[in-house]
Write a protein that holds these residues in place. Structure first.
Motif, mmCIF file in Angstrom:
data_model
loop_
_atom_site.group_PDB
_atom_site.id
_atom_site.type_symbol
_atom_site.label_atom_id
_atom_site.label_comp_id
_atom_site.label_asym_id
_atom_site.label_seq_id
_atom_site.Cartn_x
_atom_site.Cartn_y
_atom_site.Cartn_z
ATOM 1 N N GLU A 26 0.893 -1.053 -0.003
ATOM 2 C CA GLU A 26 0.165 0.097 -0.125
ATOM 3 C C GLU A 26 0.813 1.165 0.066
ATOM 4 N N THR A 27 0.506 2.375 -0.786
ATOM 5 C CA THR A 27 1.274 3.421 -0.713
ATOM 6 C C THR A 27 0.387 4.495 0.174
ATOM 7 N N HIS A 28 1.193 5.178 1.050
ATOM 8 C CA HIS A 28 0.593 6.118 1.972
ATOM 9 C C HIS A 28 1.104 7.667 1.700
ATOM 10 N N TYR A 29 1.502 8.024 0.578
ATOM 11 C CA TYR A 29 1.785 9.301 0.227
ATOM 12 C C TYR A 29 1.051 10.022 -0.668
ATOM 13 N N ARG A 30 0.981 11.330 -0.718
ATOM 14 C CA ARG A 30 0.612 12.067 -1.776
ATOM 15 C C ARG A 30 1.454 13.157 -2.108
#
Length: 156
Positions: free
Chosen positions: A26-30
């Protein structure tokens, strides 16, 4: 019979384990800044700290050495190096990366920045000067390939 049934069940379970593909992380960046903002607000100011702390300038009063003279100055250089090193990662994130050449420039930036941190920690003003030149070269090469090409493509 029971042994065969149990053995069959075990084989089905084991075989099924090999077929499962690992879940994508899962990616947890923006991305908060666009690439131009990242350059203007983070990368350029950090590079300016390094360039402003290396070499010398000649004024009417004589030659002025730009190398840091105290702990605070060397800490500023180390922090600028850290910002550039992590900015290389930011440039390679999906949504910013423009492909293999772009990523290679970003990795070059990171390598120079890591060596800049080491030079700051060693209080090595000669090495800092060399790295400032290398930083300039990687920035110019990337800008020639991407900024100038984009400007030419958008002009009538």
């Amino acid at each position: 019979m029971r042994v065969r049934s149990l053995l069959g069940t075990v084989l089905v379970v084991v075989a099924g384990c090999g077929e499962q593909s690992p879940a994508a992380p899962e990616t947890h960046y923006r991305l908060v800044l666009d690439t131009q903002q990242l350059m203007n607000w983070v990368i350029d100011p950090s590079a300016d700290v390094i360039w402003g702390s290396a070499g010398s300038i000649t004024t009417a009063e004589g030659e002025q050495d730009l190398a840091p003279v105290d702990d605070e100055g060397w800490v500023r250089v180390r922090h600028a190096g850290a910002m550039l090193a992590e900015s290389g990662n930011l440039l390679m994130l999906p949504g910013r990366s423009r492909g293999a050449d772009w990523d290679e420039f970003a990795e070059g930036l990171m390598g120079i920045a890591e060596r800049t941190i080491a030079a700051a920690d060693a209080r090595d003003d000669e090495r800092l000067f060399e790295l400032g030149g290398q930083l300039y070269n990687v920035c110019v090469a990337c800008h020639q390939q991407y900024m100038l090409a984009e400007a030419e493509a958008s002009s009538p």
